[in-house]
Design a protein around this motif. Structure first.
Motif, PDB file in Angstrom:
ATOM      1  N   MET A 114       0.810  -1.643   0.295  1.00  0.00           N
ATOM      2  CA  MET A 114       0.552  -0.139   0.245  1.00  0.00           C
ATOM      3  C   MET A 114       0.853   1.689  -0.012  1.00  0.00           C
ATOM      4  O   MET A 114       0.777   2.253  -0.276  1.00  0.00           O
ATOM      5  CB  MET A 114      -1.484  -0.320   1.032  1.00  0.00           C
ATOM      6  N   GLU A 115       2.143   1.228   1.075  1.00  0.00           N
ATOM      7  CA  GLU A 115       3.189   2.141   0.755  1.00  0.00           C
ATOM      8  C   GLU A 115       3.296   2.904  -0.670  1.00  0.00           C
ATOM      9  O   GLU A 115       3.764   3.573  -0.953  1.00  0.00           O
ATOM     10  CB  GLU A 115       3.930   2.285   1.547  1.00  0.00           C
ATOM     11  N   ALA A 116       3.343   1.633  -1.205  1.00  0.00           N
ATOM     12  CA  ALA A 116       4.336   1.544  -2.406  1.00  0.00           C
ATOM     13  C   ALA A 116       3.553   2.509  -3.707  1.00  0.00           C
ATOM     14  O   ALA A 116       3.131   3.325  -4.590  1.00  0.00           O
ATOM     15  CB  ALA A 116       5.289   0.262  -3.046  1.00  0.00           C
ATOM     16  N   PHE A 117       1.731   1.970  -3.552  1.00  0.00           N
ATOM     17  CA  PHE A 117       0.984   2.549  -4.237  1.00  0.00           C
ATOM     18  C   PHE A 117       0.576   4.271  -3.913  1.00  0.00           C
ATOM     19  O   PHE A 117       0.970   4.985  -5.019  1.00  0.00           O
ATOM     20  CB  PHE A 117      -0.242   2.127  -4.156  1.00  0.00           C
ATOM     21  N   TYR A 118       0.864   4.696  -3.130  1.00  0.00           N
ATOM     22  CA  TYR A 118       0.567   5.922  -2.159  1.00  0.00           C
ATOM     23  C   TYR A 118       2.204   6.548  -3.151  1.00  0.00           C
ATOM     24  O   TYR A 118       1.751   8.271  -2.542  1.00  0.00           O
ATOM     25  CB  TYR A 118       0.772   5.682  -0.709  1.00  0.00           C
ATOM     26  N   ALA A 119       3.022   6.200  -1.946  1.00  0.00           N
ATOM     27  CA  ALA A 119       4.055   6.669  -3.162  1.00  0.00           C
ATOM     28  C   ALA A 119       4.141   7.296  -4.562  1.00  0.00           C
ATOM     29  O   ALA A 119       4.220   8.316  -5.324  1.00  0.00           O
ATOM     30  CB  ALA A 119       5.286   5.983  -2.498  1.00  0.00           C
ATOM     31  N   GLY A 120       3.500   6.440  -5.335  1.00  0.00           N
ATOM     32  CA  GLY A 120       3.590   6.366  -6.604  1.00  0.00           C
ATOM     33  C   GLY A 120       2.717   7.207  -6.881  1.00  0.00           C
ATOM     34  O   GLY A 120       3.020   7.760  -7.994  1.00  0.00           O
ATOM     35  N   THR A 121       1.673   7.538  -6.512  1.00  0.00           N
ATOM     36  CA  THR A 121       0.725   8.171  -6.470  1.00  0.00           C
ATOM     37  C   THR A 121       0.841  10.107  -6.236  1.00  0.00           C
ATOM     38  O   THR A 121       0.925  10.887  -6.653  1.00  0.00           O
ATOM     39  CB  THR A 121      -1.102   8.273  -5.723  1.00  0.00           C
ATOM     40  N   LEU A 122       1.849   9.560  -4.818  1.00  0.00           N
ATOM     41  CA  LEU A 122       1.983  11.564  -5.099  1.00  0.00           C
ATOM     42  C   LEU A 122       3.217  11.760  -6.317  1.00  0.00           C
ATOM     43  O   LEU A 122       3.073  13.139  -6.417  1.00  0.00           O
ATOM     44  CB  LEU A 122       2.836  11.362  -3.251  1.00  0.00           C
ATOM     45  N   GLY A 123       3.784  10.247  -6.152  1.00  0.00           N
ATOM     46  CA  GLY A 123       4.632  11.198  -7.803  1.00  0.00           C
ATOM     47  C   GLY A 123       4.095  11.485  -8.594  1.00  0.00           C
ATOM     48  O   GLY A 123       4.783  12.263  -9.452  1.00  0.00           O
ATOM     49  N   VAL A 124       3.114  10.840  -9.075  1.00  0.00           N
ATOM     50  CA  VAL A 124       2.590  11.312 -10.415  1.00  0.00           C
ATOM     51  C   VAL A 124       1.927  12.387 -10.288  1.00  0.00           C
ATOM     52  O   VAL A 124       2.088  13.315 -10.928  1.00  0.00           O
ATOM     53  CB  VAL A 124       1.483  10.022 -10.539  1.00  0.00           C
ATOM     54  N   MET A 125       1.046  13.158  -8.754  1.00  0.00           N
ATOM     55  CA  MET A 125       0.984  14.409  -8.379  1.00  0.00           C
ATOM     56  C   MET A 125       2.153  15.774  -8.620  1.00  0.00           C
ATOM     57  O   MET A 125       1.496  16.176  -9.053  1.00  0.00           O
ATOM     58  CB  MET A 125       0.112  13.977  -7.140  1.00  0.00           C
ATOM     59  N   VAL A 126       2.722  15.018  -8.543  1.00  0.00           N
ATOM     60  CA  VAL A 126       4.444  15.973  -8.310  1.00  0.00           C
ATOM     61  C   VAL A 126       4.452  16.071  -9.393  1.00  0.00           C
ATOM     62  O   VAL A 126       4.790  17.550 -10.326  1.00  0.00           O
ATOM     63  CB  VAL A 126       5.677  15.645  -7.424  1.00  0.00           C
TER      64      VAL A 126
END
Length: 109
Positions: A1-13
């Motif tokens: 779940m943390e990898a998905f959350y980090a990926g989502t934040l990366g895509v947003m940035v």
């Protein structure tokens, strides 16, 4: 779940940076807003929020950390005010200059 959350934040940035590099005012404002949302989610995730913790002190053995929640709430209010201020500046600039290009000049084709 943390990898998905980090990926989502990366895509947003990454999307926010892409919008910041556009030459029009509205995408720049949207890019700043998107980056601020990503930073808010990052700060919120640093609180190590769990589903078994409560926010009320004394109701349970474990409680949630209120500091990230307070920081994000403050950041949301400040971000909204700055977005409104930036939009007003953009509208005034567009009215005076006559274009919404960030340099004030239309690019030559």
């Amino acid at each position: 779940m943390e990898a998905f959350y980090a990926g989502t934040l990366g895509v947003m940035v990454a999307s926010g940076v892409y919008l910041l590099l556009r030459a029009r005012v509205f995408p720049v404002v949207m890019g700043l807003t998107l980056i601020s949302y990503a930073v808010n989610l990052f700060i919120f995730s640093m609180g190590r929020l769990g589903t078994d913790t409560v926010a009320v002190v004394g109701s349970s053995e474990t409680m949630g950390d209120p500091l990230p929640q307070a920081l994000v709430l403050t950041a949301i209010v400040i971000g909204f005010a700055m977005t409104a201020f930036t939009l007003v500046l953009a509208l005034r600039s567009m009215g005076e200059v006559g274009t919404d290009h960030v340099d004030g000049q239309e690019p030559r084709a």
